[in-house]
Design an enzyme around this catalytic site. Structure first.
Site, short mmCIF file in Angstrom:
data_model
loop_
_atom_site.label_atom_id
_atom_site.label_comp_id
_atom_site.label_asym_id
_atom_site.label_seq_id
_atom_site.Cartn_x
_atom_site.Cartn_y
_atom_site.Cartn_z
N ALA A 25 -20.37 -1.74 -6.50
CA ALA A 25 -21.90 -1.44 -7.37
C ALA A 25 -21.55 0.54 -7.86
CB ALA A 25 -23.15 -1.16 -5.81
N ASP A 82 0.50 -0.99 -0.18
CA ASP A 82 0.13 0.38 0.04
C ASP A 82 1.09 1.43 -0.37
OD1 ASP A 82 -2.35 1.94 0.89
OD2 ASP A 82 -3.08 -0.12 1.61
N ASN A 130 -21.32 -0.88 -0.53
CA ASN A 130 -21.42 -0.13 0.68
C ASN A 130 -20.90 -1.18 1.66
OD1 ASN A 130 -21.48 2.38 -0.38
ND2 ASN A 130 -24.36 1.62 -0.41
N GLN A 177 -32.92 9.03 -0.21
CA GLN A 177 -32.23 8.16 -0.46
C GLN A 177 -32.14 6.47 0.13
OE1 GLN A 177 -31.74 10.82 0.46
NE2 GLN A 177 -29.10 11.08 0.74
N LYS A 185 -20.61 12.23 13.45
CA LYS A 185 -21.85 12.94 13.51
C LYS A 185 -22.52 12.66 14.71
CE LYS A 185 -22.23 14.62 8.90
NZ LYS A 185 -22.74 14.44 7.68
N TYR A 188 -15.83 7.45 -11.46
CA TYR A 188 -15.02 5.55 -9.82
C TYR A 188 -15.87 4.86 -10.62
CZ TYR A 188 -15.25 2.75 -6.08
OH TYR A 188 -15.73 1.86 -5.17
N LYS A 190 -17.63 7.44 4.88
CA LYS A 190 -18.67 6.84 4.02
C LYS A 190 -19.51 6.60 4.86
CE LYS A 190 -17.73 4.27 0.23
NZ LYS A 190 -18.01 3.32 -0.45
P1 NAD Z 1 -9.81 2.34 1.44
O1 NAD Z 1 -9.78 3.58 0.64
O2 NAD Z 1 -9.46 1.75 2.56
O3 NAD Z 1 -8.65 1.67 0.41
C1 NAD Z 1 -7.99 1.51 -0.70
C2 NAD Z 1 -6.15 1.69 -0.34
O4 NAD Z 1 -5.40 1.47 -1.90
C3 NAD Z 1 -6.60 2.51 0.46
O5 NAD Z 1 -5.48 2.60 1.90
C4 NAD Z 1 -4.56 3.01 -0.28
O6 NAD Z 1 -3.89 4.70 0.56
C5 NAD Z 1 -4.34 2.61 -1.39
N1 NAD Z 1 -4.04 2.51 -3.01
C6 NAD Z 1 -4.73 3.92 -2.89
N2 NAD Z 1 -3.96 3.70 -4.29
C7 NAD Z 1 -2.49 3.26 -4.41
C8 NAD Z 1 -1.47 2.81 -5.07
N3 NAD Z 1 -1.40 3.80 -6.45
N4 NAD Z 1 -0.92 2.31 -4.69
C9 NAD Z 1 -1.06 1.69 -3.26
N5 NAD Z 1 -2.09 1.66 -3.03
C10 NAD Z 1 -2.93 2.44 -3.24
O7 NAD Z 1 -10.72 1.42 0.89
P2 NAD Z 1 -11.47 0.68 1.21
O8 NAD Z 1 -12.80 0.69 1.47
O9 NAD Z 1 -11.26 -0.90 1.75
O10 NAD Z 1 -11.80 -0.24 -0.54
C11 NAD Z 1 -11.45 -1.20 -1.09
C12 NAD Z 1 -11.58 -2.09 -2.54
O11 NAD Z 1 -12.87 -2.42 -2.16
C13 NAD Z 1 -11.29 -1.06 -3.23
O12 NAD Z 1 -10.79 -1.24 -5.16
C14 NAD Z 1 -12.71 -0.20 -2.86
O13 NAD Z 1 -13.14 0.69 -4.38
C15 NAD Z 1 -13.87 -1.30 -3.65
N6 NAD Z 1 -14.64 -1.12 -2.46
C16 NAD Z 1 -14.97 -0.25 -1.46
C17 NAD Z 1 -16.46 -0.35 -1.13
C18 NAD Z 1 -16.65 0.31 -0.03
O14 NAD Z 1 -17.99 0.21 0.61
N7 NAD Z 1 -15.76 0.24 1.08
C19 NAD Z 1 -18.02 -0.78 -1.82
C20 NAD Z 1 -17.26 -0.56 -3.31
C21 NAD Z 1 -15.70 -0.78 -3.63
#
Ligand code: NAD
Length: 324
Positions: free
Chosen positions: A119, A32, A178, A218, A200, A149, A192
């Site tokens: 989603a 990361d 989510n 919503q 809050k 996104y 989120k």
């Molecule tokens: P998060 O932001 O906590 O984790 C994503 C991680 O990716 C972060 O720690 C960030 O530092 C790392 N990252 C970003 N750019 C990077 C790079 N260039 N090199 C290395 N690391 C990098 O998000 P999350 O909630 O843990 O989500 C994880 C995955 O699940 C993501 O792909 C997100 O799009 C997907 N997702 C999450 C949700 C949700 O509700 N949390 C919903 C749909 C999809």
């Protein structure tokens, strides 16, 4: 011992995933841009590296891995994704992470790779009625996500599936709905809705008011992180590639969700709806396909998960007050 590489291990879901894989007996390398803020994700090895750089992607896949989990993405809540201000960064950074990691995994001979879609890739036109959103997997096309996104997620889903078709690497694609839980971002602008509302409510006085973006009508569903990981692991072990929804079918309006959290706090709270980024009008997971293919679907109640999350955020907030 099986070896797994978790990309995005410093993040919310990635941190929990590292713990889960360790508990299952895997040797885990995490990668990361940053360490996990809450000390989650005790990987055997943790590499700080930028996955938009193909050289770093080649380096972190060295040593051979049975499984790669590609969760790294430039992401956040509505305040980050839906304002339009971060569109170029979101598309550029996330697409590069996906392009480079997938290619590096292919070159390194990785057999199986997981990709976390969202989603947010579902078309807006099916999510206009808050009471009847449609998010079954086949409804993805004609494509019309409401955010860049979501468009990037759709592109990357297709990228992963194309590598499977043409280059033989097994891919697993899940569309997360989510995901929430402890050890997630709860302040700072990328949090989120579940964490933001908990914060809050925690900050509000007894009898106070909290602000909710939009009219609050919503609808959404929210999935507790442990159930999300159960779905991920079951998908990885199955012979199904997806894309498949990993989400809850317990749909709730944002105002009712805020009332649920206020009730957990024991405080009398008034909700004030204000203009703000809110995304689609309605969204709910459709779990028919996951039930059919994996013979399993998430089943825990929202109240159970949000109670644990509320308690964790309350502890974090209390620690910060002590530090001031
Ligand atoms: P998060 O932001 O906590 O984790 C994503 C991680 O990716 C972060 O720690 C960030 O530092 C790392 N990252 C970003 N750019 C990077 C790079 N260039 N090199 C290395 N690391 C990098 O998000 P999350 O909630 O843990 O989500 C994880 C995955 O699940 C993501 O792909 C997100 O799009 C997907 N997702 C999450 C949700 C949700 O509700 N949390 C919903 C749909 C999809």
């Amino acid at each position: 011992m099986k070896r797994a590489l978790v990309c995005g291990a410093g993040g919310f879901i990635g941190g929990h995933l590292v713990n889960r894989l360790k508990n299952e007996g895997y040797w885990v390398r995490g990668v990361d841009l940053k360490y996990n803020e809450y000390g989650n994700g005790n990987a055997d090895e943790f590499v700080i590296g930028d996955l938009t750089d193909p050289v770093i992607c080649r380096q972190v896949t060295e040593g051979g891995f049975d499984e790669v989990y590609q969760l790294a993405a430039d992401m956040g809540g509505a305040g980050y994704i839906f304002t339009g201000e971060n569109d170029a960064a979101v598309m550029h950074n996330s697409a590069l992470c996906n392009l480079n990691m997938l290619h590096a995994a292919h070159l390194a001979g990785v057999k199986k790779i997981f990709y976390s879609s969202s989603a947010c890739m579902y078309p807006e036109y099916n999510q206009l009625d808050p009471e009847n959103p449609k998010c079954s997997e086949e409804s993805a096309y004609p494509a019309a996500p409401d955010s860049e996104y979501g468009w990037e997620k759709l592109f990357s889903e297709r990228l992963f599936l194309a590598y499977q078709r043409n280059l033989g690497i097994t891919v697993k694609v899940a569309r997360f709905h989510n995901i929430f839980g402890p050890q997630g971002t709860w302040r700072g602008g990328r949090e989120k809705a579940p964490a933001a509302i908990c914060r809050k409510v925690i900050e509000a006085e007894e009898g106070g008011t909290i602000e909710i973006w939009g009219d609050g009508k919503q609808t959404r569903s929210f999935l507790y992180v442990e159930e999300c990981l159960e779905g991920v692991r079951r998908l990885m072990e199955s012979d199904f590639s997806g894309p498949v929804n990993i989400g809850s079918e317990e749909m709730i309006s944002i105002n009712d969700f805020a009332k649920m959290i206020a009730e957990i706090s024991g405080k009398n709270i008034t909700i004030k709806n204000i203009p703000g980024p809110e995304g689609v009008r309605g969204r709910n997971s459709d779990n028919a396909l996951i039930q059919e293919k994996l013979n399993w679907a998430p089943s825990h109640s929202l109240k159970e998960g949000i109670t644990k999350t509320y308690q964790w955020i309350a502890e974090q907030a209390a620690k910060e007050v002590e530090l001031v």
